[in-house]
Scaffold this active site. Structure first.
Site, mmCIF file in Angstrom:
data_model
loop_
_atom_site.group_PDB
_atom_site.id
_atom_site.type_symbol
_atom_site.label_atom_id
_atom_site.label_comp_id
_atom_site.label_asym_id
_atom_site.label_seq_id
_atom_site.Cartn_x
_atom_site.Cartn_y
_atom_site.Cartn_z
ATOM 1 N N GLU A 54 35.780 35.779 38.502
ATOM 2 C CA GLU A 54 36.156 37.185 38.323
ATOM 3 C C GLU A 54 37.036 37.290 37.092
ATOM 4 O OE1 GLU A 54 38.121 39.093 41.633
ATOM 5 O OE2 GLU A 54 37.978 41.037 40.637
ATOM 6 N N CYS A 258 37.122 42.352 43.421
ATOM 7 C CA CYS A 258 37.456 43.780 43.379
ATOM 8 C C CYS A 258 36.958 44.436 42.103
ATOM 9 C CB CYS A 258 38.963 43.977 43.502
ATOM 10 S SG CYS A 258 39.559 43.640 45.157
ATOM 11 N N ASN A 388 31.764 44.245 48.210
ATOM 12 C CA ASN A 388 32.823 43.224 48.184
ATOM 13 C C ASN A 388 33.920 43.634 49.145
ATOM 14 O OD1 ASN A 388 34.499 40.983 47.044
ATOM 15 N ND2 ASN A 388 35.794 42.724 46.478
ATOM 16 N N GLU A 389 34.020 42.953 50.213
ATOM 17 C CA GLU A 389 35.057 43.159 51.248
ATOM 18 C C GLU A 389 35.408 44.641 51.444
ATOM 19 O OE1 GLU A 389 39.343 42.202 49.155
ATOM 20 O OE2 GLU A 389 38.245 40.450 49.827
HETATM 21 O O1 AHR Z 1 40.133 36.816 44.371
HETATM 22 C C1 AHR Z 1 41.006 37.856 44.108
HETATM 23 C C2 AHR Z 1 40.674 39.119 44.864
HETATM 24 O O2 AHR Z 1 40.825 38.909 46.230
HETATM 25 C C3 AHR Z 1 39.261 39.600 44.736
HETATM 26 O O3 AHR Z 1 39.066 40.389 43.623
HETATM 27 C C4 AHR Z 1 39.059 40.395 45.976
HETATM 28 O O4 AHR Z 1 37.720 40.418 46.400
HETATM 29 C C5 AHR Z 1 39.994 39.773 46.972
HETATM 30 O O5 AHR Z 1 40.762 40.703 47.599
#
Ligand code: AHR
Length: 671
Positions: A54, A258, A388-389
């Site tokens: 990321e 995120c 994503n989550e």
């Molecule tokens: O890995 C860091 C963050 O943690 C990511 O962006 C997110 O998916 C999670 O909350």
């Protein structure tokens, strides 16, 4: 369809399974591993250990992406970060008594996607010219003897050719490299050159000046080392990319996290904005409060995967933004925003187009774009993550289902990875699993950022996950630190992923990279600055597992000699076979303060030789690597004889990996 609820009691998760499954599952799982293992031999997913990338903590711009000029296209703005603007990280340079004006304009850009550029109106060039200086990412790193590719778009606005000078120099005036050229006509033109450097530094700046009374516009000013990873153009910083490659990841998840679902719907990551010539890409604010040049875009991600032999796992937002949109970084916050339903058709088409871009023939619209970028062959995309989550709202569920149904109908060959919230339990986890079970989503993404104790106590987490419902991708996990004890707790947990490699299809530690000067999330697997990088103890654990993966888990091989009444979750082990090499690999983890005796039942393995390769990672529990001391915790080779394995002394705070050849055709493998 299986459904279940989880109840949290301290660090122990008790899964209460619904009655229809009571016949096949224990109703309450033990909290600690039981030895010896009584599980059957199992096939292990071929894609078990991969990496999560990321652009967080300057992992891409200022990190893996090898561009050395920061804000190269003058697109930084206050919406990236308070106080930023088009000239952030640039200085107006009027040395030697020159003067004129500098302005940022937008009326005649190279491309509408890249609207801002600089105009210099030079009244008097003085002795040294008038221009601009870029400060790089905390300075520009240059290596003696290497060559650097410079490029810039210049619009000669004056009628006559303009003499231009480009210099790489230090803050005290020391010159590392310089070259001069004349502009060749009006209108935007790309000027390129390569520069060689005679001395190393990590704090150079790049200055471009016009040396004549004139008017000119500048944009997309770029400097790349020629030596990128695999010498790719628009490529990756070689040492960082190689360190990732050395993990031998089976997949790369990108572009986040995120960052994928973004800070509000207008900040959702759109893959189409990230391909094509870099000067035409649509840049955007990074949810982590900086700027994404998207120079490292989907084409480059796919190429990196190909270069390191990893499967691509792109993740696409499920049509909703991060629930923390608007800055409410609290678990359960509901800043989630959804795309209007009227936009979902074209949003879904973008995802279908991604599959065509990756896998379609060169005669297809998007396959042709891949070919035009220099890659006629397909990228063999097999997985796509959706969401994503995300907070499990109706807004999320309805949009996920629209995407899911369309992908399943049009591309049944693609494995879709769903999402079950940010935590290993709780409301989003439960609702997420219920939803995934209803839709029969093939794989779901679980995330854990938990304590070392949690990882030790959850060694049995997957032993009784149903094999009949969705498989699991542990897309993000880390034990809140980079000390040896953190790494060992992750190692213990990873033995359970091998043991459950039939239901846990993939796992990736997160996050992967952090620039030490811009770290906004801890811990990370690899830290770096302009000069060097640090592999954490956690990195070595990931590597020891990943390069020693097997395709079959063999049970009943290792047991610990200990008081069986003591529930000792600090001891864990696994035994896998790699049928390609015929090797058997043992992993023995002791995350406790006293040595333990592991008994290896060699009679169950058909050992064919006594050559044993063994590595050990050990030290004090609080040991950790740092930029000044990068090798405090590092695996070392040890000599182990087969006869030692009858009663193998596993040192306190250690991970031992032992590899030897064996014929293991006597194991019945359950699928
Ligand atoms: O890995 C860091 C963050 O943690 C990511 O962006 C997110 O998916 C999670 O909350």
């Amino acid at each position: 369809m299986i459904s279940f609820k989880s109840i949290i009691k301290g660090n122990i998760i008790l899964f209460l399974l619904f009655p229809e499954f009571a016949h096949s599952q224990a109703s309450i799982l033990p909290a600690t591993p039981v030895a010896p293992f009584s599980h059957p031999a199992k096939r292990i997913s071929a894609d078990l250990f991969g990496v999560f990338f990321e652009d967080l903590s300057y992992a891409a711009d200022g990190g893996l992406y090898a561009e050395l000029i920061q804000n190269r296209s003058f697109e930084y703005s206050a919406s990236d970060r308070k106080g930023w603007n088009s000239l952030t990280n640039w200085e107006y340079t009027t040395e030697g008594f020159g003067y004129g004006t500098i302005s940022v304009e937008t009326s005649q850009p190279i491309n509408a996607n890249n609207p801002h550029y600089v105009v210099l109106n030079i009244d008097d060039p003085g002795q040294n010219g008038v221009g601009i200086t870029n400060l790089g990412y905390d300075g520009i790193r240059l290596k003696k003897g290497e060559r650097y590719n410079f490029s810039a778009y210049i619009n000669q606005i004056s009628s006559k050719a303009i003499p231009v000078e480009v210099k790489l120099c230090g803050r005290k005036g020391e010159v590392y490299s310089v070259f001069k050229f004349n502009t060749s006509g009006r209108g935007w033109r790309k000027y390129t050159s390569s520069m060689s450097v005679k001395r190393s530094t990590d704090s150079a700046v790049l200055t471009l000046v016009a040396r004549q009374k004139s008017k000119l516009a500048l944009d997309e000013i770029s400097l790349f080392p020629q030596e990128t990873f695999k010498n790719e153009a628009n490529g990756l910083r070689a040492d960082l990319a190689q360190t990732i490659a050395d993990l031998k990841p089976k997949f790369v998840r990108f572009p986040g996290g995120c960052l994928v679902h973004g800070d509000g719907v207008n900040n959702i990551y759109r893959w189409k904005n990230t391909i094509g010539p870099v000067e035409n890409r649509i840049q955007q604010r990074n949810i982590w409060s900086y700027h994404q040049s998207v120079g490292l875009g989907f084409y480059e991600y796919f190429r990196f995967c190909e270069d390191i032999g990893a499967k691509p796992l792109p993740v696409i937002a499920a049509g909703v933004s991060c629930q923390n949109s608007g800055g409410t970084w609290v678990i359960g916050s509901t800043g989630q925003k959804a795309l209007p339903f009227t936009e979902m058709k074209s949003y879904i088409q973008d995802i279908l187009d991604l599959i065509e871009y990756a896998n379609g023939p060169v005669t297809s619209t998007w396959g042709a774009k891949r070919a035009a970028a220099g890659h006629p062959k397909p990228f063999h995309l097999q997985y796509i993550g959706i969401g994503n989550e995300d907070k499990q709202t109706d807004a999320f569920r309805s949009r996920f289902k629209m995407i899911y149904d369309e992908l399943r109908a049009k591309h049944p060959e693609i494995t879709i990875v769903g999402t079950v919230g940010p935590s290993p339990n709780g409301e989003d986890y439960n609702l997420g699993w219920d939803f995934a079970n209803r839709l029969a989503v093939p794989v779901v993404d679980e995330h854990f950022y938990e304590t070392p104790r949690w990882f030790l106590d959850n060694n049995n987490r997957y032993d009784n996950y149903s094999r009949a419902r969705s498989h699991v991708y542990i897309g993000e996990y880390a034990s809140q630190g980079t000390k040896l004890i953190n790494a060992l707790s992750e190692a213990a947990f990873m033995t359970s992923l091998e043991r459950n490699g039939d239901v846990v299809k993939m796992a990736s530690y997160a996050p992967l990279l952090a620039n030490l000067n811009h770290t906004s999330w801890n811990p990370n697997l690899i830290y770096f600055n302009n000069d060097t990088l640090v592999r954490t103890a956690n990195y070595y654990v990931q590597q020891l597992f990943s390069v020693n993966e097997g395709d079959t888990y063999i049970p009943n091989i290792i047991s610990f000699e200990r008081d069986q009444s003591a529930k000792d979750s600090t001891l864990a082990s696994s035994c896998v076979r790699d049928s390609k090499t015929g090797d058997v690999i043992l992993k023995i983890v002791n995350a406790g303060p006293t040595a333990a005796v592991a008994k290896v039942n060699l009679s169950l393995l058909n050992v064919t030789g006594d050559l044993i390769v063994s590595k050990i990672l050990t030290g004090n529990p609080n040991d950790q690597n740092s930029i000044d001391h990068p090798a405090v915790v590092i695996p070392i080779s040890t000599r182990v004889k087969l006869t030692d394995l009858d009663s193998f002394l596993s040192p306190a705070y250690s991970l031992t990996v032992i590899r030897f050849s064996a014929k293991s055709n006597q194991h019945h493998v359950s699928n």
